[in-house]
Design a protein around this motif. Structure first.
Motif, PDB file in Angstrom:
ATOM      1  N   ALA A  58       0.973  -1.397  -0.015  1.00 22.86           N
ATOM      2  CA  ALA A  58      -0.238   0.116   0.089  1.00 22.86           C
ATOM      3  C   ALA A  58       0.763   1.332  -0.081  1.00 22.86           C
ATOM      4  O   ALA A  58       0.607   2.406  -0.749  1.00 22.86           O
ATOM      5  N   GLU A  59       1.728   1.320   0.882  1.00 20.31           N
ATOM      6  CA  GLU A  59       2.965   2.328   0.689  1.00 20.31           C
ATOM      7  C   GLU A  59       3.626   2.637  -0.380  1.00 20.31           C
ATOM      8  O   GLU A  59       3.768   3.770  -0.959  1.00 20.31           O
ATOM      9  N   SER A  60       3.975   1.606  -1.179  1.00 23.42           N
ATOM     10  CA  SER A  60       4.491   1.591  -2.381  1.00 23.42           C
ATOM     11  C   SER A  60       3.363   2.145  -3.187  1.00 23.42           C
ATOM     12  O   SER A  60       3.929   2.820  -4.397  1.00 23.42           O
TER      13      SER A  60
ATOM     14  N   ARG B 125       2.538   9.253  -5.859  1.00 21.88           N
ATOM     15  CA  ARG B 125       3.252  10.483  -5.725  1.00 21.88           C
ATOM     16  C   ARG B 125       4.247  10.831  -6.787  1.00 21.88           C
ATOM     17  O   ARG B 125       4.498  11.972  -7.311  1.00 21.88           O
ATOM     18  N   LEU B 126       4.914   9.826  -7.086  1.00 25.40           N
ATOM     19  CA  LEU B 126       6.089   9.773  -8.088  1.00 25.40           C
ATOM     20  C   LEU B 126       5.637  10.126  -9.411  1.00 25.40           C
ATOM     21  O   LEU B 126       6.235  11.125 -10.135  1.00 25.40           O
ATOM     22  N   CYS B 127       4.445   9.589  -9.853  1.00 22.48           N
ATOM     23  CA  CYS B 127       4.079  10.041 -11.213  1.00 22.48           C
ATOM     24  C   CYS B 127       3.491  11.408 -11.207  1.00 22.48           C
ATOM     25  O   CYS B 127       3.691  12.170 -12.137  1.00 22.48           O
ATOM     26  N   ASN B 128       2.986  11.840  -9.917  1.00 22.23           N
ATOM     27  CA  ASN B 128       2.445  13.086  -9.842  1.00 22.23           C
ATOM     28  C   ASN B 128       3.832  14.184 -10.048  1.00 22.23           C
ATOM     29  O   ASN B 128       3.578  15.248 -10.725  1.00 22.23           O
ATOM     30  N   LEU B 129       4.687  14.033  -9.372  1.00 22.44           N
ATOM     31  CA  LEU B 129       5.839  14.726  -9.411  1.00 22.44           C
ATOM     32  C   LEU B 129       6.514  14.682 -10.635  1.00 22.44           C
ATOM     33  O   LEU B 129       7.082  15.869 -11.285  1.00 22.44           O
ATOM     34  N   SER B 130       6.462  13.516 -11.358  1.00 20.75           N
ATOM     35  CA  SER B 130       7.025  13.411 -12.767  1.00 20.75           C
ATOM     36  C   SER B 130       6.283  14.138 -13.663  1.00 20.75           C
ATOM     37  O   SER B 130       6.698  14.935 -14.651  1.00 20.75           O
ATOM     38  N   ASN B 131       4.825  14.019 -13.385  1.00 23.03           N
ATOM     39  CA  ASN B 131       3.886  15.145 -14.363  1.00 23.03           C
ATOM     40  C   ASN B 131       4.230  16.672 -14.173  1.00 23.03           C
ATOM     41  O   ASN B 131       4.223  17.185 -15.050  1.00 23.03           O
TER      42      ASN B 131
END
Length: 165
Positions: free
Chosen positions: A141-143, A149-155
């Motif tokens: 779940a944490e992953s 979150r990583l995808c958001n930051l990447s976008n």
């Protein structure tokens, strides 16, 4: 003349003598002029006593003679010895059975203790498994949260780069 034993024989004992002539020239029981030593048991008391005992048994008489009492005593004595032997054998058999039963109980107790130990180890392993599974589910779940979150930051990063260009 019949061959006869030349050696004296003690009562109730047998004499085993080599079968040979005095001149050592012939073997066997042929009739000869000189005495022959024979290789057969010779009972000094003779056969008269044996024939008397045999005739009493065949006639089925129940007289109180010494010979008959000795034969009955001997039979009773043999019966008593056999009974004593059987009793001792039964005692040994009961002892072996008791020892075997004790060994089986000891083995049963040992196996029960071993079974308890295995159950405890199994239960510990099951509890540890549950704990590890819960931890694994939590980490999954944490992953997922971190991945999103990583995808958001990447976008966001891509959008800024497009704006700057």
């Amino acid at each position: 003349m019949m061959a006869q034993c030349q050696e004296p024989v003690h009562p109730d004992r047998f004499s085993y003598l080599g079968c040979f002539n005095d001149d050592d020239s012939a073997w066997g029981f042929e009739e000869q002029d000189h005495p022959v030593h024979c290789n057969y048991p010779v009972l000094e008391t003779g056969f008269s006593e044996l024939e008397e005992v045999l005739s009493q048994f065949q006639a089925g008489s129940s007289s109180g003679s010494d010979v008959n009492n000795r034969a009955v005593y001997s039979m009773d004595e043999r019966k008593q010895r056999r009974m004593d032997s059987n009793r001792e054998s039964a005692r040994r058999s009961r002892w072996r059975k008791k020892r075997h039963l004790e060994n089986l109980k000891t083995e049963s107790n040992r196996l029960k203790a071993q079974n308890r130990e295995f159950k405890n180890r199994f239960n510990t392993a099951v509890c540890l498994n549950r704990t590890v599974r819960r931890e694994n589910e939590r980490l999954k779940a944490e992953s997922l949260v971190l991945w999103a979150r990583l995808c958001n930051l990447s976008n966001i990063f891509l959008a800024r780069q497009l704006m700057m260009s």
